[in-house]
Scaffold this active site. Structure first.
Site, PDB file in Angstrom:
ATOM      1  CB  ALA A 152      -1.223   0.044   1.199  1.00 25.63           C
ATOM      2  CE  LYS A 173       6.952  -7.247   5.198  1.00 25.93           C
ATOM      3  NZ  LYS A 173       6.526  -6.400   5.512  1.00 25.93           N
ATOM      4  CG  ASN A 233      11.375  -2.743   2.330  1.00 21.42           C
ATOM      5  OD1 ASN A 233      10.819  -3.679   0.907  1.00 21.42           O
ATOM      6  ND2 ASN A 233      11.051  -1.713   2.359  1.00 21.42           N
ATOM      7  CG  ASN A 252       7.556  -3.619  -4.460  1.00 20.82           C
ATOM      8  OD1 ASN A 252       8.491  -2.836  -4.388  1.00 20.82           O
ATOM      9  ND2 ASN A 252       6.577  -3.599  -3.571  1.00 20.82           N
TER      10      ASN A 252
HETATM   11  O1  KPL Z   1       6.318  -4.835   3.055  1.00 21.81           O
HETATM   12  C1  KPL Z   1       6.719  -4.238   2.133  1.00 21.81           C
HETATM   13  C2  KPL Z   1       7.734  -2.562   2.638  1.00 21.81           C
HETATM   14  O2  KPL Z   1       6.280  -1.931   1.118  1.00 21.81           O
HETATM   15  O3  KPL Z   1       7.627  -2.645   2.985  1.00 21.81           O
HETATM   16  C3  KPL Z   1       6.200  -5.111   1.164  1.00 21.81           C
HETATM   17  C4  KPL Z   1       5.668  -6.246   1.176  1.00 21.81           C
HETATM   18  C5  KPL Z   1       7.483  -5.014   0.507  1.00 21.81           C
HETATM   19  C6  KPL Z   1       5.214  -4.666   0.193  1.00 21.81           C
HETATM   20  O4  KPL Z   1       6.554  -2.870  -0.831  1.00 21.81           O
END
Ligand code: KPL
Length: 278
Positions: free
Chosen positions: A133, A188, A196, A206
């Site tokens: 998001a 994660k 990132n 992305n």
């Molecule tokens: O965690 C995210 C982030 O932007 O920090 C993802 C899952 C890579 C989504 O952009």
């Protein structure tokens, strides 16, 4: 629960996504802003726009500041950056009920454990989410990619508590309870460490990392490095490449949180992603 209002600390992309999703479920969450941001709004009920590739919905949401909260907080979702979480929580500490359920929903590793240790009487949960998001403007969130969110206890003696059952059904985000949340946080962390920094470096979305070219060479190299770090730490993680590529595909049109911060010249979460803070 006497006052089961959800409070959300942090009005960035994830804070707004969760606030809008709770409104969509019929709840009336309150967004907690810093005093200086809060003062900029004449009206304390603001329009919150949630867009997806298919539709746009508009909700009204209450904003409050640490100084104007006037009832005990029983349920709090923390959507700040990792490095800001403890200070933000301390700013509302006087309002937290002793049995407050606190969900930490941000990237990185280490800050969650610090918060858990600093809040011994509250129930502290960590969340790990692959939703994509970004904020198109303040209070206008674009949900660019549907992912999954796992929520689990950060304390061993907390597993029997009810937690977030009401978010696991009839909710527009895919939320599940998880008994091994630390494992999900590691996974994660590995995913974020591949995606990132690179999206910030190339100033790209992305999905653009999967270009079959230079960016993807870097991405795949980072996946190899992250896999060997997980292996050295004896974290069981299979097929990291599949997972990272999957997140890039599902959130292809998203700007990672780090790329959003870099574009705005703000501090990023990278020091909590590429080094583990104790
Ligand atoms: O965690 C995210 C982030 O932007 O920090 C993802 C899952 C890579 C989504 O952009």
């Amino acid at each position: 629960m006497p006052n089961d209002t959800w409070y959300i600390l942090g009005a960035g992309s994830i804070g707004c996504l969760w606030a809008a999703s709770l409104c969509h479920k019929g709840a009336s969450p309150r967004l907690i802003l810093r005093e200086s941001s809060y003062q900029q709004f004449a009206r304390k009920r603001v329009p919150l726009k949630l867009s997806t590739p298919d539709q746009t919905a508009l909700f009204d949401v209450d904003i409050v500041s640490p100084e104007t909260i006037n009832s005990p907080i029983n349920r709090l979702i923390v959507c700040t950056k990792a490095q800001d979480a403890l200070a933000a929580l301390n700013s509302v500490k006087a309002h937290l009920a002793d049995n407050c359920q606190i969900l930490l929903l941000y990237n990185g590793m280490g800050s969650q454990q610090t918060v858990r240790d600093a809040m011994p009487t509250q129930t502290v949960w960590a969340g790990s989410s692959t939703d994509g998001a970004y904020l198109a403007a303040p209070f206008e969130v674009y949900h660019a990619g549907r992912g999954n969110t796992w929520i689990g206890s950060l304390r061993n003696d907390q597993r029997s508590e009810p937690g977030f059952d009401d978010l696991c059904s009839n909710f527009r985000l895919n939320v599940s309870q998880c008994d091994a949340i630390e494992q999900k946080l590691w996974e994660k962390l590995a995913i974020n460490s591949c995606i990132n920094g690179l999206t910030a470096l190339f100033n790209c979305r992305n999905g653009e990392l999967l270009d079959n070219g230079e960016k993807q060479v870097w991405l795949d190299q980072l996946i190899i490095e992250a896999s060997s770090v997980l292996a050295a730490l004896e974290i069981p993680a299979t097929s990291l490449r599949e997972k990272v590529h999957g997140v890039c595909q599902n959130t292809a049109s998203n700007l990672s949180s780090t790329c959003q911060d870099a574009r705005r010249g703000r501090a990023t979460e990278l020091s909590f992603i590429v080094t583990i803070q104790h």
